[in-house]
Design an enzyme around this catalytic site. Sequence first.
Site, mmCIF file in Angstrom:
data_model
loop_
_atom_site.group_PDB
_atom_site.id
_atom_site.type_symbol
_atom_site.label_atom_id
_atom_site.label_comp_id
_atom_site.label_asym_id
_atom_site.label_seq_id
_atom_site.Cartn_x
_atom_site.Cartn_y
_atom_site.Cartn_z
ATOM 1 N N GLU A 103 98.682 4.817 47.215
ATOM 2 C CA GLU A 103 97.393 4.358 46.688
ATOM 3 C C GLU A 103 96.240 5.262 47.120
ATOM 4 O O GLU A 103 95.337 4.858 47.842
ATOM 5 C CB GLU A 103 97.137 2.912 47.112
ATOM 6 N N GLU A 149 104.359 -1.502 42.274
ATOM 7 C CA GLU A 149 104.036 -2.688 43.069
ATOM 8 C C GLU A 149 103.460 -3.778 42.173
ATOM 9 O O GLU A 149 102.696 -3.503 41.247
ATOM 10 C CB GLU A 149 103.004 -2.378 44.154
#
Length: 682
Positions: free
Chosen positions: A163, A316
């Site tokens: 991320e 995710e």
Amino acid sequence: MATTPDPRRIDAFSEITRDLGICFGGDYNPEQWPREVWREDAELMVRAGVNLVTVGVFSWARLEPSPGEYDFAWLDEVLDLLHAHGIAVDLATPTASPPPWLGILHPETLPVTPDGVRLAAGSRNQFTPASRVYREHALTIATALAERYAAHPAVRMWHVGNEFGQIDFGDEAAREFRLWLRERYGSIDALNDAWGTLVWSQRYRDFDEIVPPRRMPYLVNPAQSLDFRRYTSWALQRVFAEQRDAIRATGATQPVTTNFMGFEPLTDLWEWAGDVDVVADDQYPDHASATSSSDIALVQDLMRSLGDGRPWVLMEQAISATSWRPHNLPKSRDRARLDSLQAVARGADAICFFQWRQARTGAERFHSAMLPHAGADTEVFETTCALGAELQRLRTVVGGRVEASVALLFDWPSRWAADEPGRPTERLDTLAQVQRWHRALWRRGIAVDLVRPGADLSGYATVLVPHTYIIETDAAAALHAAVERGASLVVGPFSGVADGNAAILTGRSPVLLRDLLGVSGEEWVGLPDGPTPVRVESAWATAPAAVEASILGERLRADGADVLARFGSGHLAGAPAITRHRTGNGTAWYFGAVLSDDALAAVLDDALDAAGVAGVLPGRVLPDDVEAVQRGEALFLLNHGDRARSVTLPGARRDLLSDADVEGQLTLAPGAAMVLIERHAE
């Protein structure tokens, strides 16, 4: 910095799905658990149908407990165990979260806020991408991992960092920002000209005088802010690319990726897309929002578009509740299933979760997981197992593409520039407008590709520009060419305002599009609170019963365009609000304000009809909450609502999920999903 992906590495991800079918699994953090738990994990993964797990994302402190001292024995054991159970591994470089010793020994690796506060070591993401020291340590651990595991049979993918979204305003960032600016502009005079630094006496004598846009007495120069956003995305991309290249240098042939975060504002994913071998994304829709299903569909269309239509990875998501919102709603079993099947419908060939086993300690101890605190005898784990079984039935969908005839323009630098303060209104939000326009297509079962300005539009019958603040000459030329050859074009308000340096284009607006649109403007104004009435003209035969404007309007003049509606009162009374202009073989519509949903939908319907674009099911609009997507030979039908809905099928089909034959009119129960193929396609 944008690059073109290596076709051989793209094929490497296809090889994984040819072997495994749809990949199913999630983040696995064995370093948080004693050894005796690992075997139970592997056995339960097999029971759930898990075939791919991401390992090591936050394991740096375990792998390198002290500088230069490595402990790989535990990871050797974990990878061997997973391989023995037939579970593939997406092996991560653990560089998103350095161990505390790095920040303590080298505080310059820690990020600094706009107010000059250096953040402490601990938590996660505690690094500045500008730091040479951080990058050297990150390369060292990434190289060590790749040298040890590039040939391990369990490792099928590599996952760099996590991320990417760190930002730094400190001295390290200032040094790197100046180097980036020197490369971009060549001379300080060129920078001063591009930034318009004679305003407010901001002219610089040398690059060394420039700092990041830290906290200042008043507004920051918008050109400086825009370039710092570009630099930050570039700096993060460099961190990724350095580690990716280090992995490849060891001889690793597996595809390398990282997890994007949808429309997260710190990274320009059009620039990043060519650097990853397969696009991957983290998605956490908030189902407390009534528009969550259409909003996440937009994100999924973006991910597919970033990879030029190739399958992507849902890296995710949550199986139930998250833990980081102020109030966290759980997902029902149906919702968890729909979220995953929706991603498959829109091009995902991997469905993964954060995380496999729910953490006992740490900040994410209440974040749901595939295997919850209560263990395998739970509804959540049953949901996990049921989903794994269903995804195995969809092997024939793997590799299929979603074909779109509608293009929707979106650009990160344009969004950044449009977000700067000092505008006619701060209520006009680029992403919110993109979501509204996309939602109208979602409700019609019409596939959409997202494209960056200047992209080739020759394959699209309709082009939508909800809000593109920056339009440069290449983008304008592409829009002109699309309409000339016969495409429908719809352009939203406050588009084409500025150039690539965020400087206003002078002349009647939108300067580069006014001939194409047959309309020009002279003033942008914020509209009063409450809707502004808009009067429909007789030229608009398909107008809704009532039209209203809000947020921002423009004082326009028709220069050859048909006026479909005018402002009914207020500062802009009588000025055109919606126009239509025939150019070449196509037609272009323009909005002089943010229009109400019904009016937006009516214009889009006109544009779609003119281009011959229709949805995948009969009828103009799908029943409320129903989503319909054609991926390859499979038609996905999803009911996101809490009421049964009826749809009519075009021909006889078989449902891959239930193995039932269906045709004609059918009823979708609340939360239902069907994946239909034509019977002759078997």
